[in-house]
Enzyme design. Sequence first.
Site, PDB file in Angstrom:
ATOM      1  N   GLN A  80       0.818  -1.219   0.000  1.00 47.06           N
ATOM      2  CA  GLN A  80       0.000   0.000   0.000  1.00 47.06           C
ATOM      3  C   GLN A  80       0.847   1.263   0.000  1.00 47.06           C
ATOM      4  O   GLN A  80       0.381   2.327  -0.428  1.00 47.06           O
ATOM      5  CB  GLN A  80      -0.915   0.022   1.246  1.00 47.06           C
ATOM      6  CG  GLN A  80      -1.969  -1.046   1.257  1.00 47.06           C
ATOM      7  CD  GLN A  80      -3.060  -0.830   0.214  1.00 47.06           C
ATOM      8  OE1 GLN A  80      -3.286   0.287  -0.256  1.00 47.06           O
ATOM      9  NE2 GLN A  80      -3.738  -1.897  -0.152  1.00 47.06           N
TER      10      GLN A  80
ATOM     11  N   CYS B 247     -14.823  -9.618   3.996  1.00 43.58           N
ATOM     12  CA  CYS B 247     -15.633 -10.725   3.505  1.00 43.58           C
ATOM     13  C   CYS B 247     -14.734 -11.867   3.070  1.00 43.58           C
ATOM     14  O   CYS B 247     -14.093 -11.788   2.028  1.00 43.58           O
ATOM     15  CB  CYS B 247     -16.466 -10.282   2.319  1.00 43.58           C
ATOM     16  SG  CYS B 247     -17.988  -9.519   2.805  1.00 43.58           S
TER      17      CYS B 247
HETATM   18  C1  LIG Z   1      -3.112  -6.064  -1.745  1.00 45.90           C
HETATM   19  C2  LIG Z   1      -2.181  -6.391  -0.638  1.00 45.90           C
HETATM   20  C3  LIG Z   1      -1.522  -7.612  -0.589  1.00 45.90           C
HETATM   21  C4  LIG Z   1      -1.759  -8.697  -1.617  1.00 45.90           C
HETATM   22  O1  LIG Z   1      -1.134  -8.347  -2.813  1.00 45.90           O
HETATM   23  P1  LIG Z   1      -1.359  -9.273  -4.118  1.00 45.90           P
HETATM   24  O2  LIG Z   1      -0.372  -8.698  -5.085  1.00 45.90           O
HETATM   25  O3  LIG Z   1      -2.774  -9.062  -4.523  1.00 45.90           O
HETATM   26  O4  LIG Z   1      -1.041 -10.658  -3.742  1.00 45.90           O
HETATM   27  C5  LIG Z   1      -0.661  -7.845   0.444  1.00 45.90           C
HETATM   28  N1  LIG Z   1      -0.433  -6.926   1.383  1.00 45.90           N
HETATM   29  C6  LIG Z   1      -1.054  -5.728   1.384  1.00 45.90           C
HETATM   30  C7  LIG Z   1      -0.762  -4.748   2.446  1.00 45.90           C
HETATM   31  C8  LIG Z   1      -1.948  -5.422   0.370  1.00 45.90           C
HETATM   32  O5  LIG Z   1      -2.564  -4.252   0.375  1.00 45.90           O
END
Ligand SMILES: *Cc1c(COP(=O)(O)O)cnc(C)c1O
Length: 391
Positions: free
Chosen positions: A181, A328
């Site tokens: 993020q 969910c």
């Molecule tokens: C979206 C997210 C993930 C998962 O990432 P993917 O690339 O969809 O596997 C892991 N950690 C955080 C903090 C995320 O926001």
Amino acid sequence: MNLPIYMDHHATTPVDPRVLAAMLPYFRERFGNAASVTHSFGWAAQEAVEKARAQIAAVINADPKEIVFTSGATEADNLALKGLAYAARDKGNHIIVSAIEHNAVLDTARHLEQEGFSVTYLSVGADGIVDPDDVRRAITDRTIVVSIMTANNEIGTIQPIRAIGQVTRERGVFLHSDAAQALGRIPIDVNADSVDLLSLSAHKIYGPKGIGALFVRRSRPRPKLVPLIDGGRHEGGLRSGTLPVPLIVGFGEAARIACSEMTEESPRQSQLRDRLMQSITTGLDNVRVNGSLQSRLPNNLNLCIDGIDAEAILTAITDVALSSGAACSSAEIKPSHVLKAIGCTDQQAASSIRFGLGRRNTTEEVDYVAQRIIETVNTQRRLAPVRPRTP
Ligand SMILES: *Cc1c(COP(=O)(O)O)cnc(C)c1O
């Protein structure tokens, strides 16, 4: 203004047109396998992969050799924690994570617990921030790794990674951070922060789904990892499998754009966020921000609106994409472990809404979303003072 409005950018982001344009040739004429060394198709693919690797390394102040491509941040988190744990089995058995980690880290930690590793789940305060002194106190002689996310995906809180990195470096323990993020929204510097492993994901930064990376420090210290996928010894043997060249090219371009536009885009989004918060808190009473407002991603707002059922509100607002405080998983509605960790009751968690702003959101859209929330909450509170569903 176009409807529906997308304001759920923590879940995923649309692919930037410039990213798509960069990817297309690698689906068409430049389709080579980056591992083919005997012809120009392979060389073109390999060159593109190395360019993307350098672009991604640059935005976190790493060396390109320290970037391992994975299918996403979930796999990067798995590789970091399981990879380290399996490699360090004879030296230690203890792992420290925060209670507000993404499930990719929490479920991996629970998996390792099943296999005999011991896990400490660090609590956070109502502000949603990990105390570096708690990390210091939790470290033992058997600790292998500390995993604390750079920024949270639900409440957007930014963790004091640099201070935590000083603690882990001092104690000779590896530090892993999930920065899915944070990338492109706040500056990241793995060296200044003493981070040894860092997880990234392309689809959170306007890149394609299905590609991510794990940064693995190469020296002082160099973590040893056991690979989770064996095969052709791609990616230095850490992650076998033919590289998805178009996705990697898109990831590189997305990282370049996100970080070059961050200094303008992040303040713009935080102003929109503040405007959204201002409108909603002016229009409704009994609204609280979940987690620290100070140490928060510029695009995140997470509000607890007393006496509402967030799921019902979001279902009623069909022209705006938002997310509720309930995660969910399959068909079951469970209160978010993040909101529970910052002290929310089940009912408060079920009354919480997450707003995730993005590059294309405008002032007009923010004002529309605030109005829709206010009118829908007022209707629900007036006509049907429903109690939020709790398990
Ligand atoms: C979206 C997210 C993930 C998962 O990432 P993917 O690339 O969809 O596997 C892991 N950690 C955080 C903090 C995320 O926001």
